[in-house]
Design an enzyme around this catalytic site. Structure first.
Site: not given
Ligand code: ZN
Ligand code: ADP
Ligand code: MG
Length: 664
Positions: A162, A459, A462
């Site tokens: 083998f 958010e 922004h």
């Molecule tokens: Zn931010």
């Protein structure tokens, strides 16, 4: 080949013979040594033993004699025997006592007499010959002992054979089967995933339609000279359905689907990664049209040359091979490479270049509507009670991914079965939501309501600053659905009308980056740790303005060192070689730009406080505001759904009425 095999066989046989010899020698040397000197009996002594043995057997002894004979073997005139308890198997080479018989007949006659004397009756031969039945002496002993040795030798020979065969096949062949083993091929007829199984990812599916279409009917595209992207990169947090989406694309197109995970490239042997890539592409090309799907591509696709403490050669080789393969086939060869990652930020830029993964699809956290659809998909085939309201469930599971929701429904079904109910009830679902979100909390993306409000203000801050300042990029969408590390985000429409960015635009960017933090300060009277990314971005912009673009009071001067790549990009922001005085001035200028931005953002938000609050109200409810909704809000005009649709594909769709910007 035949020649070689014979050679191997020959050497195996030689090895086997040598080994057998060694065993035999050991055996022969070892056997006598084991013997505890056998006793030589006279014939009369033997008959005495037989007598006392019989007495013990029949319980006729006075209680003193011990049972002496366990078994005997008679070979012609020689008798060998084992004493009681001395051994389990008697052999002609290993015995406790021996005796030379006058003859076998005589011995049996004498034994018969002994029996008749002791028992006082005539006995049939079966009664005594039974005890001393002579076994076939020549063979038994030896062969029985040889069997384990033969087995061992044969096993050894097989093992050698083998090993040698594997060696002669060469390392390449071995590696190839190894590679084949790891690449999973999904037969098109067995791939049952369709677009219908991916819920709530309409935009993502839309973006991939072209790929499906191309795989189905490439001629349509090649005829008009269209170049189909070779690579599509799916980017998104874990569990949002990237793998599912890739499978659905293959399923819709009805083409073979080769999957491999990036981390699987990196296992074990050096050099295997590269040959796996080669093999993967070979297979895919042979089965074209087909899809190659590389999951977790960040495992191989990390930026090269940025590792601390020595480079990772294996990964680089694999990545290079991937790039070579992707460049190697013609664009419309019918093979499309899809890949998934949740860390697109660390990918090597070379991967994202045109002709490679030039199509990127963001796969995001689902919104309320998406979640409801996903829940629908995963309640297929599950008996829901009448009171179950999937919309309500969607509302109470913000920040759950598709995988989480699938988990919730499965958990609910399990609970139902466990409690021997027949229908899944609302209570059960709520219970499983709790179970799943325990897990979620560990993953730290469940955000408490207070935080949600904070994120919404951040958010909206922004977005409003960006809206008011004309030089800012247009706000495309605002969402409080978290992505990656961010609790929410505001997406801007990049302005591609020019490559050159004015200083006014950079200042505007700084101000809008400050918008989030300023909104927090304005509304809550304090700031949180959530603005690190914004501050970093603003600072980098300001520093570049001062040291690279000549956009500060210092005038046009280049003060930035070349980026040091070996420690990771931009490790050293301040370059060496600047005088202390110059460094101080640079810092001053950077501060000035940042302060200006902050002040500007604060004054815009103070003026628009009412709108800020109103937008936060909408965000708290819907988690998501698109551009038209936002602009209609800011402009106090009704929402125009047609324009919303137009804006999706044409960012420059005219505004219904253009208000004068409030501040320049
Ligand atoms: Zn931010
Ligand atoms: P990823 O590859 O982005 O980590 P998977 O594709 O492996 O995520 O998603 C895991 C499981 O979550 C899917 O097998 C599916 O059951 C479920 N799932 C995820 N997203 C969706 C979706 N949009 N619609 C339906 N099921 C989804
Ligand atoms: Mg996956």
């Amino acid at each position: 080949m035949e020649e070689k095999r014979r050679g191997i066989l020959k050497s195996v046989v030689i090895y086997a013979i040598i080994l057998a010899g060694i065993f035999l020698v050991i055996h022969m040397l070892g056997s006598p040594a084991k013997k505890s000197d056998p006793i030589r009996l006279t014939y009369n002594e033997l008959l005495d033993w037989v007598e006392s043995d019989l007495k013990v057997d029949r319980g006729l002894s006075g209680g003193n004699e011990t049972h002496t004979i366990q078994s005997v073997i008679i070979v012609e005139n020689e008798l060998v025997g084992a004493r009681n308890g001395s051994k389990t198997a008697l052999s002609t080479s290993d015995y406790d006592f021996r005796c030379t018989l006058p003859s076998q007949e005589r011995f049996y006659d004498d034994v018969k007499s002994v029996y008749e004397k002791v028992l006082g009756e005539t006995v049939s031969p079966t009664e005594y010959t039974f005890t001393f039945a002579a076994q076939n002496p020549e063979t038994v002993g030896w062969w029985v002992e040889l069997i384990p040795i033969i087995v061992m030798v044969v096993m050894f020979a097989l093992m050698m054979l083998f090993i040698m065969r594997a060696q002669s096949a060469g390392p390449n062949k071995g590696a190839a089967s190894f590679i084949h083993g790891r690449t999973k091929l999904t037969d098109p007829s067995k791939n049952v995933v369709r677009y219908g199984d991916v819920a709530g990812a309409d935009e993502e599916k839309e973006e991939l339609k072209e790929v499906v279409d191309f795989l189905k009917a490439p001629e349509k595209y090649t005829k008009v000279g269209a170049r189909i992207p070779k690579g599509v990169l799916l980017i998104g947090p874990p569990g949002t359905g990237k793998t599912l989406l890739a499978k659905a694309v293959a399923g819709e197109a009805g083409v073979p689907f080769f999957t491999i995970s990036g981390s699987e490239f990196m296992e074990m042997y050096v050099g295997v990664g590269a040959s796996r890539v080669r093999d993967l592409f070979d297979q895919a090309k042979r089965n074209a049209p087909s899809i190659i799907f590389i999951d977790e591509i960040d495992a191989i696709g990390r930026q090269r040359g940025t590792g601390l403490g020595g480079s990772h050669d294996e990964r680089e080789q694999t990545l290079n091979q991937l790039l070579v393969e992707m460049d190697g086939f013609t664009p419309n060869a019918g093979v499309i490479v899809m890949a998934a990652t949740n860390r697109s930020d660390i990918l090597d830029p070379a991967l994202l270049r045109p002709g490679r993964f030039d199509r990127q699809v963001l796969v995001n956290y689902p919104d309320v509507k998406g979640r409801e659809e996903i829940l629908k998909v995963h309640s297929r085939g599950k008996p829901l009670a009448k009171n179950v309201d999937l919309h309500l469930i969607a509302v109470i599971t913000p920040y759950f991914t598709g995988a989480d929701l699938a988990n919730v429904m499965n958990e609910a079904a399990l609970l139902t079965a466990r409690t021997n109910q027949t229908e899944i009830t609302m209570d059960t679902i709520e219970e499983s939501i709790n179970r799943v979100s325990m897990g979620l909390q560990k993953k730290s993306h469940v955000i408490p309501p207070n935080d949600k409000k904070l994120v919404a203000y951040h958010e909206a801050g922004h977005a409003i600053v960006a809206y008011v300042i004309p030089e800012c990029e247009r706000v495309q969408e605002i969402t409080t659905i978290p992505r990656g590390m961010a609790g929410g985000y505001t997406k801007y429409m990049p302005d591609e009308s020019t490559r050159y960015i004015t200083s006014a635009r950079l200042r505007a960017r700084i101000a809008s980056a400050m918008g989030g933090l300023c909104a927090e300060k304005l509304v809550f009277g304090d700031v949180t740790t959530g603005s690190t990314g914004d501050i970093k971005q603003a600072t980098n912009t300001a520093r570049a303005m001062v040291t690279e673009y000549g956009m500060s009071d210092l005038g046009p001067i280049f003060l930035s060192g070349d980026h040091e790549i070996f420690l990771g990009k931009n490790f050293q922001q301040t370059s060496a070689g600047l005088s202390e005085e110059m460094n101080r001035q640079v810092d001053q200028q950077v501060h000035k730009l940042l302060d200006e931005g902050e002040q500007r953002a604060t004054s815009i938000l103070t003026e628009n406080r009412a709108k800020l609050d109103a937008i936060v109200g909408v965000l708290m409810e819907k988690e998501h505001i698109n551009r038209e909704e936002f602009e209609a809000f800011m402009e106090d005009r009704p929402y125009n759904p047609e324009r919303a649709e137009a804006l999706r594909f044409h960012p420059d769709a005219p505004k219904p009425q253009a208000p004068a910007p409030e501040e320049a």
